[in-house]
Design a protein around this motif. Structure first.
Motif, short mmCIF file in Angstrom:
data_model
loop_
_atom_site.label_atom_id
_atom_site.label_comp_id
_atom_site.label_asym_id
_atom_site.label_seq_id
_atom_site.Cartn_x
_atom_site.Cartn_y
_atom_site.Cartn_z
N ASN A 11 0.84 -1.22 0.00
CA ASN A 11 0.00 0.00 0.00
C ASN A 11 0.86 1.26 0.00
OD1 ASN A 11 -2.56 1.32 0.14
ND2 ASN A 11 -2.08 1.80 2.26
N LEU B 238 3.79 1.47 -1.23
CA LEU B 238 4.50 1.59 -2.50
C LEU B 238 3.54 1.73 -3.70
CD1 LEU B 238 7.43 -0.93 -1.94
CD2 LEU B 238 7.60 1.54 -2.10
N THR B 239 2.28 2.01 -3.39
CA THR B 239 1.32 2.31 -4.46
C THR B 239 1.27 3.82 -4.65
OG1 THR B 239 0.04 0.34 -3.96
CG2 THR B 239 -1.08 2.05 -5.22
N ILE B 240 1.66 4.23 -5.83
CA ILE B 240 1.76 5.68 -6.08
C ILE B 240 0.49 6.17 -6.78
CG2 ILE B 240 3.22 7.51 -7.05
CD1 ILE B 240 4.74 5.67 -5.09
#
Lengths: 168, 68
Positions: free
Chosen positions: A164, A166-168
């Motif tokens: 989550n 590392l979700t851009i």
């Protein structure tokens, strides 16, 4: 956070009344049992009166004491996890490892206490008793398994959190 | 990773700085850096749309699939 604080205070209280007195006392008792005569001393563990009479009974008592040390150590690990919770480091690797270790120790302690209970009941009371229902051994084993599951759940949650983040 | 991000190439083509793009699309430079370095696990459609709008390009100009 308020509930965690209350739990931390409670665990700290139990820790303070057990660790500083209990641990040194147990560590002193373990060698003392082998060198001093404790025949007149009445020791009762899990409702079974233990009489220190021979080497076998002494070994049983030492294992009982060692088992108690395991519980104290797992309490220390739980305290450590709670400290991390208060710092808002919920999914830290230390917490996951502590929960896993606590689970393993409690499971080991539960299994040891079941075996010791059966052996000591046979040895000191010369009878075999089968206990049904929720007793302290089962509770400890259950608690150990609960912590092991909790450790795995936290590991999954940590992975989900990383993804989550590392979700851009 | 099988998906390669060519954001730095597009930035160079458009002569735009990372900081300016981050400001335009409303994400932090740290997150844009994660995206550029290929460390990102996923990209939201809204972020991808904002990048495409800011750089006037298609998603295929930024992302490429490579068989490992």
């Amino acid at each position: 956070m308020k509930k965690i604080k209350i739990l931390k205070y409670l665990v700290d209280f139990i820790w303070i009344i057990t660790a500083p007195i209990g641990v040194p006392l147990i560590l002193l008792c373990i060698p003392a049992i082998f060198f001093y005569d404790f025949t007149d001393l009445n020791i009762e563990i899990h409702g079974i009166e233990l009489v220190v009479q021979d080497l076998y009974s002494k070994i049983l008592i030492v294992v009982f004491l060692f088992n108690f040390l395991l519980v104290i150590y797992s309490l220390h690990l739980f305290r450590k996890s709670l400290t991390y919770f208060l710092k808002a480091k919920i999914f830290d690797t230390v917490v996951i490892h502590s929960f896993g270790k606590t689970g393993n120790l409690l499971l080991l302690s539960g299994v040891i206490s079941v075996i010791l209970s059966i052996i000591s009941s046979l040895y000191f009371e010369s009878k075999m008793t089968l206990e049904f229902g929720l007793n302290s051994h089962l509770t400890t084993i259950g608690l150990g398994l609960f912590f092991m599951v909790l450790s795995e759940v936290f590991q999954i949650a940590k992975t989900a959190k990383t993804e989550n983040d590392l979700t851009i | 990773m099988a998906i390669i991000v060519h954001l730095d190439v597009m930035l160079a083509k458009r002569k735009m700085k990372s900081k300016d793009l981050a400001e335009k699309i409303g994400i932090t430079t740290a997150n844009l850096s994660i995206l550029k370095s290929g460390k990102a696990k996923a990209v939201r459609f809204s972020t991808l749309a904002a990048i495409c709008k800011a750089l006037a390009c298609q998603p295929s100009d930024i992302l490429e699939y490579v068989n490992d």
